[in-house]
Design an enzyme around this catalytic site. Structure first.
Site, short mmCIF file in Angstrom:
data_model
loop_
_atom_site.label_atom_id
_atom_site.label_comp_id
_atom_site.label_asym_id
_atom_site.label_seq_id
_atom_site.Cartn_x
_atom_site.Cartn_y
_atom_site.Cartn_z
N LYS A 19 0.83 -1.20 0.00
CA LYS A 19 0.00 0.00 0.00
C LYS A 19 0.86 1.25 0.00
O LYS A 19 0.63 2.18 -0.78
CB LYS A 19 -0.94 0.00 1.22
CG LYS A 19 -1.95 1.15 1.24
CD LYS A 19 -1.44 2.41 1.92
CE LYS A 19 -1.26 2.22 3.40
NZ LYS A 19 -0.87 3.51 4.06
N ASP A 49 -5.87 1.15 1.61
CA ASP A 49 -5.69 1.26 3.06
C ASP A 49 -6.98 0.79 3.73
O ASP A 49 -7.86 0.22 3.09
CB ASP A 49 -5.32 2.69 3.46
CG ASP A 49 -6.44 3.69 3.18
OD1 ASP A 49 -7.50 3.29 2.64
OD2 ASP A 49 -6.28 4.87 3.52
#
Length: 229
Positions: free
Chosen positions: A136, A154
């Site tokens: 991420k 996220d």
């Protein structure tokens, strides 16, 4: 008996109606939040990487309060590489997991100096090899560097993607793969940021404000208890 080959995961296919609804969600969110952008303050690739590492389980506002002093004390990768993690603590102790984050920042900076000549790398493989930078975080960094299109996942993006019925996946990598398949490439970056903002400002985990949600009529509210009207 010959060993069976592992089954190749099937790539999910989306209908035109599903794609149209997803694009309408982005259109409405963009109309409601035209200023959506990353909220971390940074002036260089290194500052971006450090801020992204610090943002895990911390608010962007909290990170922005901590980083001016940190960046003034350690202005480049070489300075961070020479530091002991404990030297970073006074600047970031207000943030969650600050000891682990300090250790990761120093280790990442040392690798940047030793392997990349002091410059933050600009490929996914090299970024994900840095301590403290996962899938991420690498996606966020690449987006802000303007190097690679990505749809970083996220907690907000993952939660909203499932709540809106875009995916049933739980693993961030699998969620991102389905979002990439659902949305056109040119919508990945802005779609990511809009979902982050919407998750922070309206569609929270425990108490989503459905009564003021700009996409309420498009949302199947997956995982939420329905209230009788």
């Amino acid at each position: 008996m010959a060993a069976r080959r592992a089954a190749t995961p099937r790539k999910r296919k989306f209908t035109d109606a599903q794609r149209a609804r997803a694009l309408e969600v982005v259109r409405r969110l963009d109309a409601a939040m035209p200023g959506a952008r990353i909220e971390l303050d940074f002036e260089s690739d290194l500052q971006l990487m450090v801020a992204v590492i610090l943002s895990a389980q911390s608010t962007d506002k909290g990170v922005n309060r901590a980083t001016p002093g940190l960046f003034a004390a350690f202005p480049d990768a070489a300075a961070l590489a020479r530091a002991a993690p404990e030297q970073l603590w006074p600047h970031i102790r207000t943030l969650g997991l600050f000891r682990n984050k300090a250790k990761a920042i120093v280790a990442a900076s040392r690798r940047i100096v030793e392997v990349h000549g002091g410059a933050v790398p600009r490929t996914r493989v090299e970024l994900e090899a840095l301590p403290g930078v996962g899938q991420k975080s690498a996606g966020v960094i690449l987006l802000q560097q303007g190097v690679e299109a990505a749809f970083p996942v996220d907690t907000h993006v993952g939660r909203l993607s499932r709540r809106l019925g875009f995916t049933r996946q739980l693993a961030p990598g699998k969620v991102e793969a389905e979002l990439r398949a659902l949305f056109p490439r040119e919508q990945w970056a802005h779609g990511h940021q809009l979902l982050v903002w919407h998750g922070r400002r309206c569609c929270t985990a425990r108490a989503p404000a459905c009564e003021r949600c700009p996409v309420a009529t498009l949302c199947p509210r997956v995982g939420l208890k329905r209230v009788a009207g």
